[in-house]
Design a protein around this motif. Structure first.
Motif, PDB file in Angstrom:
ATOM      1  N   HIS A  74      34.108  32.440  30.748  1.00 39.11           N
ATOM      2  CA  HIS A  74      34.660  33.717  30.251  1.00 39.11           C
ATOM      3  C   HIS A  74      36.096  33.507  29.759  1.00 39.11           C
ATOM      4  O   HIS A  74      37.017  33.383  30.565  1.00 39.11           O
ATOM      5  N   HIS A  76      38.867  34.417  26.234  1.00 44.25           N
ATOM      6  CA  HIS A  76      39.153  35.077  24.942  1.00 44.25           C
ATOM      7  C   HIS A  76      40.258  34.257  24.265  1.00 44.25           C
ATOM      8  O   HIS A  76      41.436  34.482  24.524  1.00 44.25           O
ATOM      9  N   LYS A 138      35.058  34.122  23.323  1.00 44.94           N
ATOM     10  CA  LYS A 138      34.634  35.405  22.770  1.00 44.94           C
ATOM     11  C   LYS A 138      35.449  35.763  21.533  1.00 44.94           C
ATOM     12  O   LYS A 138      36.621  35.407  21.434  1.00 44.94           O
ATOM     13  N   HIS A 229      31.282  42.975  30.404  1.00 44.84           N
ATOM     14  CA  HIS A 229      32.463  43.230  31.230  1.00 44.84           C
ATOM     15  C   HIS A 229      32.162  44.503  32.024  1.00 44.84           C
ATOM     16  O   HIS A 229      31.993  45.567  31.415  1.00 44.84           O
ATOM     17  N   HIS A 252      33.721  40.383  35.940  1.00 45.55           N
ATOM     18  CA  HIS A 252      34.736  41.127  36.689  1.00 45.55           C
ATOM     19  C   HIS A 252      34.151  41.528  38.042  1.00 45.55           C
ATOM     20  O   HIS A 252      34.515  40.949  39.053  1.00 45.55           O
ATOM     21  N   ASP A 303      39.011  34.156  32.408  1.00 39.84           N
ATOM     22  CA  ASP A 303      39.285  35.348  31.570  1.00 39.84           C
ATOM     23  C   ASP A 303      40.518  35.107  30.694  1.00 39.84           C
ATOM     24  O   ASP A 303      41.231  36.038  30.345  1.00 39.84           O
TER      25      ASP A 303
HETATM   26 ZN   LIG Z   1      37.265  39.324  29.414  1.00 39.55          ZN
END
Ligand SMILES: [Zn+2]
Length: 391
Positions: A74, A76, A138, A229, A252, A303
């Protein structure tokens, strides 16, 4: 010691202090050796290498620990801009909300492809240096058809695990209904060829349950796997939707009802915990013990993003999981390797067994426990990917 292995031939890693395999058949082996050939694990046995097939070269591990490369499921990484001031303000007491994403969207739309690729590449290199050999990336900071498409094209330069997150937040100037139509229509059509996964930020301030279900169903219809998410800022319908739709992972999972926990356990959907987000928003951590005790499969990921969790470090997340989420060191390392692989439905990474990819980390420590015991210390000494030394 070689700086990278020549093509062909077998490499014997000998005198491993503690080998953590993440293979439930024999999860850790004290005093091990391992042979890599053609980019995959070819043999695992005693540290003397006794009984091993012939090897063309030897790497002396000198009693240190070896484990699979981390699988960060995960992240970004395609963005531009900086949110240092927002972080500093939050540490002075301002709350986190989903709306901060729009700051990054504005900067990302302005940025040239080359700048976005350079930033993503630098973060991937940072991750690799800390032992991450597989990363999911992502989209989600473009939020126009073309900006999402190019975000995924750039992500695909660094990983096969690309995720279409057009449904990150509703951008300014568009109604939520119009935007959901775009995300499930022309944007999906433009992005699907570049994506393996579809994701949605199901949260107050982002997308509600009906919208999230519609977006994921459209992505599944276009051939993508689903992830979500869910439950970052409060309880919501996201986990149930993930379980209904057969998503690979619900990410999460900080705020869960008992029904959510039961649904995760029954469905086999992985709960991916992202403690960097709680750290960076000074929020309560997810209850990993509750999930593990209920039999839920747990993954850990960074994340990594410029707003709510700007760490690229899986070792940091392992340390947080142990100290703040009551996971044992073994549970945390398992979640950061095999757990992440399960969250990406991969069986070839996150594990060291014969036939798996030779993605491995050598620590400058005798045991993986040191990742939590010595937090913040750069313990990743070498990283090998597909049997080639890359760090
Ligand atoms: Zn995220």
């Amino acid at each position: 010691m070689t700086s990278d292995a020549p093509a062909g031939g077998a490499t014997l890693f000998e005198d491993i202090g503690l080998l953590y395999t993440a293979d439930p058949e024999r999860e850790e082996i004290a005093g091990a050796a391992l042979i890599v050939e053609d980019g995959v694990v070819a043999w695992i046995g005693p540290s003397s290498g006794q009984g091993a097939p012939a090897a063309d070269r030897r790497v002396g591990v000198a009693g240190r620990a070896v484990l699979p490369g981390f699988v960060d499921s995960h992240a970004h990484l395609v963005f531009a801009g900086d949110r240092t001031a927002e972080f500093a303000a939050r540490m002075e007491g301002l709350p986190y909300s989903a709306g901060g994403i729009r700051t990054t969207v504005a900067a990302t739309r302005e940025a040239a492809d080359a700048a976005l690729a350079a930033n993503a590449g630098a973060l991937v290199a940072e991750m690799l240096a800390q032992g991450t050999t597989t990363v999911e990336i992502k989209s989600g900071y473009g939020l126009t058809v073309e900006d999402e498409r190019r975000s995924l094209e750039i992500a695909g330069r660094f990983t096969a695990e690309t995720t279409y997150l057009g449904a990150h937040v509703v951008p300014p100037g568009v109604s939520a209904d119009e935007y959901v139509s775009m995300v499930t229509g022309p944007m999906l059509e433009a992005c699907a060829p570049y994506a393996r996964w579809v994701d949605v930020f199901c949260e107050r301030g982002a997308f509600d349950g009906d919208q999230s279900r519609e977006i994921l169903a459209a992505g599944i219809g276009a051939g993508l796997g689903a992830r979500i998410h869910a439950g970052q800022l409060g309880e919501g319908p996201g986990v149930r939707i993930a379980c209904e739709l057969g998503a690979a992972s619900a990410d999460h999972c900080t705020h869960l009802t008992d029904a959510d926990v039961a649904a995760l356990a029954d469905s086999g959907v992985v709960a991916t915990l992202l403690p960097g987000a709680e750290f960076s928003t000074r929020s309560p951590y997810p209850d990993a013990r509750r999930l593990l005790d209920a039999g839920v499969s747990v993954a850990l990921a960074t994340d990594c993003n410029p707003g709510s969790s700007f760490t690229s470090s899986m070792p940091f997340c392992v340390a947080l999981a142990v100290r703040e989420m009551r996971m044992s060191p073994k549970e945390a390392v398992r979640a950061a390797t095999a757990g992440g692989a399960l969250a990406l439905r991969r069986t070839d990474v996150g594990v060291l067994r014969v036939g798996a990819r030779a993605d491995l980390v050598i620590l400058s420590a005798p045991s993986y426990v040191h990742l939590a015991y010595r937090p913040g210390v750069p313990l990743v000494d070498q990283v090998w990917k597909d049997g080639v030394r890359v760090v």
